[in-house]
Design an enzyme around this catalytic site. Structure first.
Site, PDB file in Angstrom:
ATOM      1  N   HIS A   1       0.818  -1.223   0.000  1.00  0.00           N
ATOM      2  CA  HIS A   1       0.000   0.000   0.000  1.00  0.00           C
ATOM      3  C   HIS A   1       0.852   1.273   0.000  1.00  0.00           C
ATOM      4  O   HIS A   1       0.305   2.374  -0.098  1.00  0.00           O
ATOM      5  CB  HIS A   1      -0.917   0.042   1.231  1.00  0.00           C
ATOM      6  CG  HIS A   1      -1.889  -1.102   1.292  1.00  0.00           C
ATOM      7  ND1 HIS A   1      -2.771  -1.389   0.271  1.00  0.00           N
ATOM      8  CD2 HIS A   1      -2.122  -2.041   2.263  1.00  0.00           C
ATOM      9  CE1 HIS A   1      -3.496  -2.452   0.608  1.00  0.00           C
ATOM     10  NE2 HIS A   1      -3.122  -2.869   1.804  1.00  0.00           N
TER      11      HIS A   1
HETATM   12 ZN   LIG Z   1      -3.761  -7.386   3.156  1.00  0.00          ZN
END
Ligand SMILES: [Zn+2]
Length: 319
Positions: free
Chosen positions: A130
């Site tokens: 992320h």
């Molecule tokens: Zn994850």
């Protein structure tokens, strides 16, 4: 096959496990299981992470402004979704949380380089999918995948135009990787994820994926495996036309496991193992080197799922 690991991987923030479902010691737990299983043989396969990633290396992917933001505990707290971290002194946040992640990032760089030499390598950390060049989120701070791919290109281990496959099987969509490679068409992205999970709003990231497989909590473990087995070979065939794919990074999140606190999927332990072996076998059958990274896993069983996969890989690809 090589296994990259350092005892510096564990995130040493006292009491973290009570505040977040993440098992911050899953790295050393998986390593201990491997040590018990393979004893001295493990030493032959072990590549000891030599150091944390440096600031200079981080700046190859991250912005100066972002590294400055990481000096603020409140910013790190938001990226980790752990408000309590915002109240800790900066040196503690850096030493106990960020530094282990810098070790893990360097480990991913070594694993990708080792995979290129050996065919298969695993970093017992990393997979921070992320993290974006200018933003940390979803428990991810450093873009280790992009840093690792950049590093092998920089050292001439793969050609400047060589194609790279990125396979993300974590339960969450790997949006940071998509943003980091947004305009890099040498990287091909396969992502199988729960589309109802965070970060479902990130449409720019989703637009960058070359092959989507969207699953959700209503899918059975069998349905998940069928989707994976149907789509992954299609993806590999579709990207192998022009330039050869030389290298793959496999983000093997174990948060698809039915007992996971954050993944919201129903995959059995047997199918997590089958999935990992399927991905790696598919790549090796095509003579593509692969580095596996751990990524998410938020259950007490995460380390055991990792162990089962690495154990099977050692038996198949080990020295
Ligand atoms: Zn994850």
């Amino acid at each position: 096959m090589k296994i990259v690991y350092s005892r510096h991987y564990d995130i040493g923030f006292f009491g973290l496990e009570r505040l977040h479902p993440f098992d911050s010691r899953k790295y050393s737990r998986a390593w201990r299981c491997l040590s018990r299983e393979f004893g001295a043989r493990l030493r032959q396969m072990h590549v000891k992470t030599d150091r944390p990633v440096t600031r200079e290396e981080l700046l190859r992917v991250h912005t100066e402004g972002y590294l400055e933001l990481l000096r603020r505990p409140r910013y790190v707290a938001a990226a980790l979704e752990l408000p309590i971290v915002g109240r800790l002194p900066r040196v503690i946040v850096d030493h106990c949380i960020l530094k282990p992640m810098r070790w893990g990032t360097r480990g991913s760089m070594l694993a990708v380089a080792e995979a290129n030499k050996q065919g298969v390598a695993v970093n017992l950390s990393g997979g921070y999918h992320h993290a974006k060049p200018d933003e940390g989120q979803g428990f991810c701070v450093y873009a280790d995948i992009a840093l690792a791919v950049d590093d092998v290109r920089r050292h001439g281990l793969i050609g400047p135009e060589a194609h790279v496959a990125y396979i993300d099987a974590d339960a969450h969509q790997g949006n940071g990787v998509c943003h980091t490679f947004l305009h890099d068409k040498r990287v091909f992205i396969f992502d199988i994820y729960n589309h109802t999970n965070y970060p479902c709003y990130d449409h720019v990231a989703q637009g960058r994926i070359d092959c989507h497989v969207r699953v959700h909590a209503g899918h059975t473990s069998d349905e998940y495996m069928r989707a994976m087995k149907r789509m992954l070979p299609v993806f590999f065939d579709s990207i192998s036309h022009s330039e050869r794919v030389e290298l793959a990074v496999y983000n093997a999140g174990t948060d698809v496991y039915a007992g996971d606190a954050l993944g919201n999927l129903n995959v059995t332990a047997e199918h997590v193992l089958e999935r990992d072996l399927f991905v790696i076998d598919q790549l090796r059958q095509r003579d593509i080197s692969v580095a596996m990274l751990l990524s998410g896993g938020y259950s007490r069983e995460s380390y055991r799922l990792v162990f089962e996969t690495v154990n099977a890989l050692v038996n198949k690809y080990g020295e």
